[in-house]
Design a protein around this motif. Structure first.
Motif, PDB file in Angstrom:
ATOM      1  N   ALA A   1     -27.134 -14.499  12.828  1.00  0.00           N
ATOM      2  CA  ALA A   1     -27.955 -15.682  13.097  1.00  0.00           C
ATOM      3  C   ALA A   1     -29.263 -15.291  13.775  1.00  0.00           C
ATOM      4  CB  ALA A   1     -27.171 -16.680  13.953  1.00  0.00           C
ATOM      5  N   LEU A   2     -29.194 -14.388  14.754  1.00  0.00           N
ATOM      6  CA  LEU A   2     -30.415 -13.929  15.413  1.00  0.00           C
ATOM      7  C   LEU A   2     -31.321 -13.182  14.440  1.00  0.00           C
ATOM      8  CD1 LEU A   2     -29.153 -12.686  18.904  1.00  0.00           C
ATOM      9  CD2 LEU A   2     -30.690 -14.600  18.443  1.00  0.00           C
ATOM     10  N   ALA A   3     -30.703 -12.340  13.603  1.00  0.00           N
ATOM     11  CA  ALA A   3     -31.494 -11.623  12.597  1.00  0.00           C
ATOM     12  C   ALA A   3     -32.167 -12.609  11.643  1.00  0.00           C
ATOM     13  CB  ALA A   3     -30.602 -10.657  11.827  1.00  0.00           C
ATOM     14  N   GLY A   4     -31.430 -13.654  11.244  1.00  0.00           N
ATOM     15  CA  GLY A   4     -32.012 -14.670  10.377  1.00  0.00           C
ATOM     16  C   GLY A   4     -33.129 -15.447  11.042  1.00  0.00           C
ATOM     17  N   PHE A   5     -33.000 -15.699  12.350  1.00  0.00           N
ATOM     18  CA  PHE A   5     -34.055 -16.415  13.067  1.00  0.00           C
ATOM     19  C   PHE A   5     -35.349 -15.598  13.070  1.00  0.00           C
ATOM     20  CE2 PHE A   5     -36.432 -17.252  16.971  1.00  0.00           C
ATOM     21  CZ  PHE A   5     -36.619 -18.618  16.880  1.00  0.00           C
ATOM     22  N   MET A   6     -35.241 -14.322  13.402  1.00  0.00           N
ATOM     23  CA  MET A   6     -36.430 -13.460  13.401  1.00  0.00           C
ATOM     24  C   MET A   6     -37.049 -13.384  12.007  1.00  0.00           C
ATOM     25  SD  MET A   6     -36.493 -12.239  16.573  1.00  0.00           S
ATOM     26  CE  MET A   6     -35.357 -12.015  17.949  1.00  0.00           C
ATOM     27  N   ALA A   7     -36.184 -13.252  11.004  1.00  0.00           N
ATOM     28  CA  ALA A   7     -36.684 -13.164   9.634  1.00  0.00           C
ATOM     29  C   ALA A   7     -37.345 -14.463   9.206  1.00  0.00           C
ATOM     30  CB  ALA A   7     -35.541 -12.811   8.692  1.00  0.00           C
ATOM     31  N   GLY A   8     -36.768 -15.612   9.596  1.00  0.00           N
ATOM     32  CA  GLY A   8     -37.367 -16.899   9.263  1.00  0.00           C
ATOM     33  C   GLY A   8     -38.742 -17.068   9.875  1.00  0.00           C
ATOM     34  N   VAL A   9     -38.890 -16.647  11.115  1.00  0.00           N
ATOM     35  CA  VAL A   9     -40.208 -16.696  11.765  1.00  0.00           C
ATOM     36  C   VAL A   9     -41.196 -15.803  11.024  1.00  0.00           C
ATOM     37  CG1 VAL A   9     -41.461 -16.076  13.870  1.00  0.00           C
ATOM     38  CG2 VAL A   9     -39.290 -17.309  14.037  1.00  0.00           C
TER      39      VAL A   9
END
Length: 364
Positions: free
Chosen positions: A243-251
């Motif tokens: 989830a954290l990796a996805g958040f950074m990638a989404g940003v």
């Protein structure tokens, strides 16, 4: 308390809190502040051309994405081959707003920080969903699961009429306190915007690693069964790592959409996922500053190869087609050489350099 807060010599700790502080010495803090000032000042003193400023902006966006990949792969030990798909989720979240309310709507042009934040949350949601197989899968099987998400994402965008089947979806220029960001100031404005976001995310991850949740990531990476025996929850840890990796990638995806003023599927292919993984390897897996070294090294390598190819194309005959072969050759060669001779990446060179300066003039 340490007897000397400016130099490492004579430092000793009497509590874990002292040992876990962000800056061990005042010299580290001062050097970091000077480095930040230089990052903010140099474009005003030595203004680069739009071409090179675009390269620098791409390095910063890639660093944001690799920060997330390092959380999942470097610190948690979860192999992800579909990271570009998470970046694409963030970019297509911004494209979703552009298609729904119009690419020039005030929400997109004036509330762009909120759009970037929402794109991060969209990436975090899909990251958590993709992370669910990590409850039962690991190693190669988990890598295949993330690769499947990359294939599903690409297929979905290519066959959805709403997203123009992967064709470029335009996004208007944003507004700042001084009004609309002009074409001349576009790349410089996003340099500062991306730099601020990157610094904030870097501090967020640094503070996360100081907490028990950050230590859980490392414990699960080293031995998930031992972590479970010590009272940790390996499954939950793996899911929130994705989830954290996805958040950074989404940003990073939303920043990419605003920088290029459009979204197209070709920017989020499997090749880009491999590139992000190569950046993490070259920079140094499991290190925070490796997330900055890796993108800078790979992007500068691409720029160097591009210049070499242009020069070779003007000298050598066109039948040799050196430009087509040189980029993949250099990319693969760099990865193989790092895996063979420096598997800990450029971050290990930085560690050796810092150790030498701390112990100088002593040889031990």
């Amino acid at each position: 308390m340490a007897s000397n807060r400016w130099l490492t010599t004579g430092n000793y700790f009497t509590s874990y809190k002292q040992e876990q502080r962000i800056f061990l010495t005042h010299l580290d803090r001062t050097g970091f502040l000077i480095f930040l000032i230089l990052l903010f000042v140099w474009p005003l003193v030595f203004p680069p051309s739009n071409k090179y400023m675009l390269v620098i902006d791409n390095i910063l966006i890639a660093a944001v994405a690799v920060l997330g990949l390092n959380i999942a792969t470097g610190f948690a030990g979860l192999i992800s081959i579909g990271h570009a798909a998470f970046v694409g989720v963030g970019a297509y979240t911004a494209a979703f707003f552009a298609k729904t309310i119009g690419d020039s709507h005030v929400f997109l042009t004036h509330a762009w920080p909120l759009v970037i934040l929402l794109s991060g949350f969209a990436g975090a949601f899909f990251g958590a969903v993709v992370g669910l197989p990590a409850l039962r899968l690991k190693h190669l099987y988990l890598a295949i699961a993330t690769l499947s998400f990359q294939m599903i994402f690409t297929w979905t965008i290519n066959f959805m009429d709403f997203f123009d089947q992967g064709q470029t979806i335009p996004i208007a220029r944003v507004f700042w306190f001084t009004g609309e960001v002009s074409r001349k100031e576009h790349y410089l404005f996003w340099y500062y915007a991306i730099l601020v976001i990157l610094i904030l995310l870097g501090f967020m991850i640094r503070n996360l690693l100081r907490t028990r949740y950050g230590r859980c990531l490392v414990a699960v990476r080293d031995n998930d069964r031992a972590a479970d025996a010590m009272g940790m929850h390996p499954g939950l840890t793996k899911v929130y790592a994705f989830a954290l990796a996805g958040f950074m990638a989404g940003v990073a995806g939303a920043l990419h959409a605003y920088l290029y003023r459009g979204v197209g599927i070709e920017s989020f292919s499997l090749h880009e996922s491999i590139t992000y993984l190569a950046m993490a390897i070259v920079g140094g897996l499991g290190t925070l500053h490796g997330s900055f070294w890796g993108p800078a090294a790979i992007k500068m390598l691409d720029l160097f190869v591009e210049n070499i190819s242009e020069y070779a194309g003007s000298v050598l005959p066109a039948t040799m087609n050196l430009t087509t072969a040189l980029r993949p050759l250099s990319f693969g060669l760099v990865i193989v050489l790092f895996l063979m001779f420096e598997p800990r990446g450029i971050a290990n060179w930085w560690r050796i350099f810092r150790s030498y300066t701390r112990l100088w003039p002593f040889r031990y």
